[in-house]
Scaffold this motif. Sequence first.
Motif, mmCIF file in Angstrom:
data_model
loop_
_atom_site.group_PDB
_atom_site.id
_atom_site.type_symbol
_atom_site.label_atom_id
_atom_site.label_comp_id
_atom_site.label_asym_id
_atom_site.label_seq_id
_atom_site.Cartn_x
_atom_site.Cartn_y
_atom_site.Cartn_z
ATOM 1 N N LEU A 3 0.880 -1.325 0.454
ATOM 2 C CA LEU A 3 -0.046 -0.493 -0.722
ATOM 3 C C LEU A 3 0.983 1.333 -0.008
ATOM 4 O O LEU A 3 2.275 1.081 0.881
ATOM 5 C CB LEU A 3 -0.716 -0.297 1.660
ATOM 6 C CG LEU A 3 -2.066 -1.285 1.157
ATOM 7 C CD1 LEU A 3 -2.468 -0.656 2.615
ATOM 8 C CD2 LEU A 3 -3.048 -0.732 0.177
ATOM 9 N N ARG A 6 -0.661 7.600 0.571
ATOM 10 C CA ARG A 6 -1.383 7.944 0.671
ATOM 11 C C ARG A 6 -3.006 6.718 0.782
ATOM 12 O O ARG A 6 -4.074 6.750 1.501
ATOM 13 C CB ARG A 6 -2.125 8.538 -0.610
ATOM 14 C CG ARG A 6 -1.961 7.988 -1.755
ATOM 15 C CD ARG A 6 -2.298 9.176 -2.865
ATOM 16 N NE ARG A 6 -2.539 8.210 -4.583
ATOM 17 C CZ ARG A 6 -1.022 8.013 -4.893
ATOM 18 N NH1 ARG A 6 -0.470 7.550 -4.280
ATOM 19 N NH2 ARG A 6 -1.228 7.138 -6.011
ATOM 20 N N GLN A 7 -2.673 5.784 0.342
ATOM 21 C CA GLN A 7 -3.331 4.290 0.717
ATOM 22 C C GLN A 7 -3.619 4.284 2.145
ATOM 23 O O GLN A 7 -5.502 4.357 2.404
ATOM 24 C CB GLN A 7 -3.000 3.899 -0.592
ATOM 25 C CG GLN A 7 -3.313 3.899 -1.579
ATOM 26 C CD GLN A 7 -3.042 2.587 -2.233
ATOM 27 O OE1 GLN A 7 -2.027 1.442 -2.387
ATOM 28 N NE2 GLN A 7 -3.855 2.845 -3.883
ATOM 29 N N GLN A 10 -5.913 6.738 3.718
ATOM 30 C CA GLN A 10 -7.236 6.716 3.359
ATOM 31 C C GLN A 10 -7.669 5.815 4.235
ATOM 32 O O GLN A 10 -9.078 5.949 5.231
ATOM 33 C CB GLN A 10 -7.573 5.845 1.784
ATOM 34 C CG GLN A 10 -9.415 6.409 1.257
ATOM 35 C CD GLN A 10 -8.891 5.456 0.388
ATOM 36 O OE1 GLN A 10 -8.135 5.994 -0.835
ATOM 37 N NE2 GLN A 10 -9.956 5.536 -0.166
ATOM 38 N N LEU A 98 -9.751 3.192 -3.302
ATOM 39 C CA LEU A 98 -8.206 3.515 -2.971
ATOM 40 C C LEU A 98 -7.506 4.999 -3.840
ATOM 41 O O LEU A 98 -7.655 3.929 -5.409
ATOM 42 C CB LEU A 98 -7.197 2.503 -2.424
ATOM 43 C CG LEU A 98 -7.216 1.329 -1.841
ATOM 44 C CD1 LEU A 98 -6.363 0.095 -1.704
ATOM 45 C CD2 LEU A 98 -7.613 2.033 -0.496
ATOM 46 N N ASP A 99 -7.029 5.229 -3.481
ATOM 47 C CA ASP A 99 -6.368 6.387 -4.290
ATOM 48 C C ASP A 99 -5.573 5.671 -5.319
ATOM 49 O O ASP A 99 -4.608 5.028 -4.220
ATOM 50 C CB ASP A 99 -6.401 7.920 -3.353
ATOM 51 C CG ASP A 99 -7.290 8.578 -2.885
ATOM 52 O OD1 ASP A 99 -8.635 8.572 -3.199
ATOM 53 O OD2 ASP A 99 -7.474 9.086 -1.883
#
Length: 99
Positions: A3, A6-7, A10, A98-99
């Motif tokens: 990951l 940023r994920q 989040q 996810l971004d």
Amino acid sequence: MALAGRQIRQLRSLAHHLEPVVIVGKSCVTENTVEQANEYIEKHELIKCSVLDTCAQTPHEAAEDLAEALGAEVVQVIGRKFTLYRETSREGVEKIQLD
């Protein structure tokens, strides 16, 4: 699947309000614990777990063991609680984007 930062942020924000659904007891990570966690993570993708004081493993060790058994990623470990993420294999359900 690793990951990105940023994920992880989040997922941490999504997990903040979750209650622990899997409890790792004095027997540490057992087959029953893995089965129970697998059911929850398949339905919800993101689960929070708790490690009892009587467990011989540290929360980091329990998180890594359970994540490895589930094929999941450790999102975070805070105190005696940890969060795991694994994308569901079910079709036709809303998944965490996810971004």
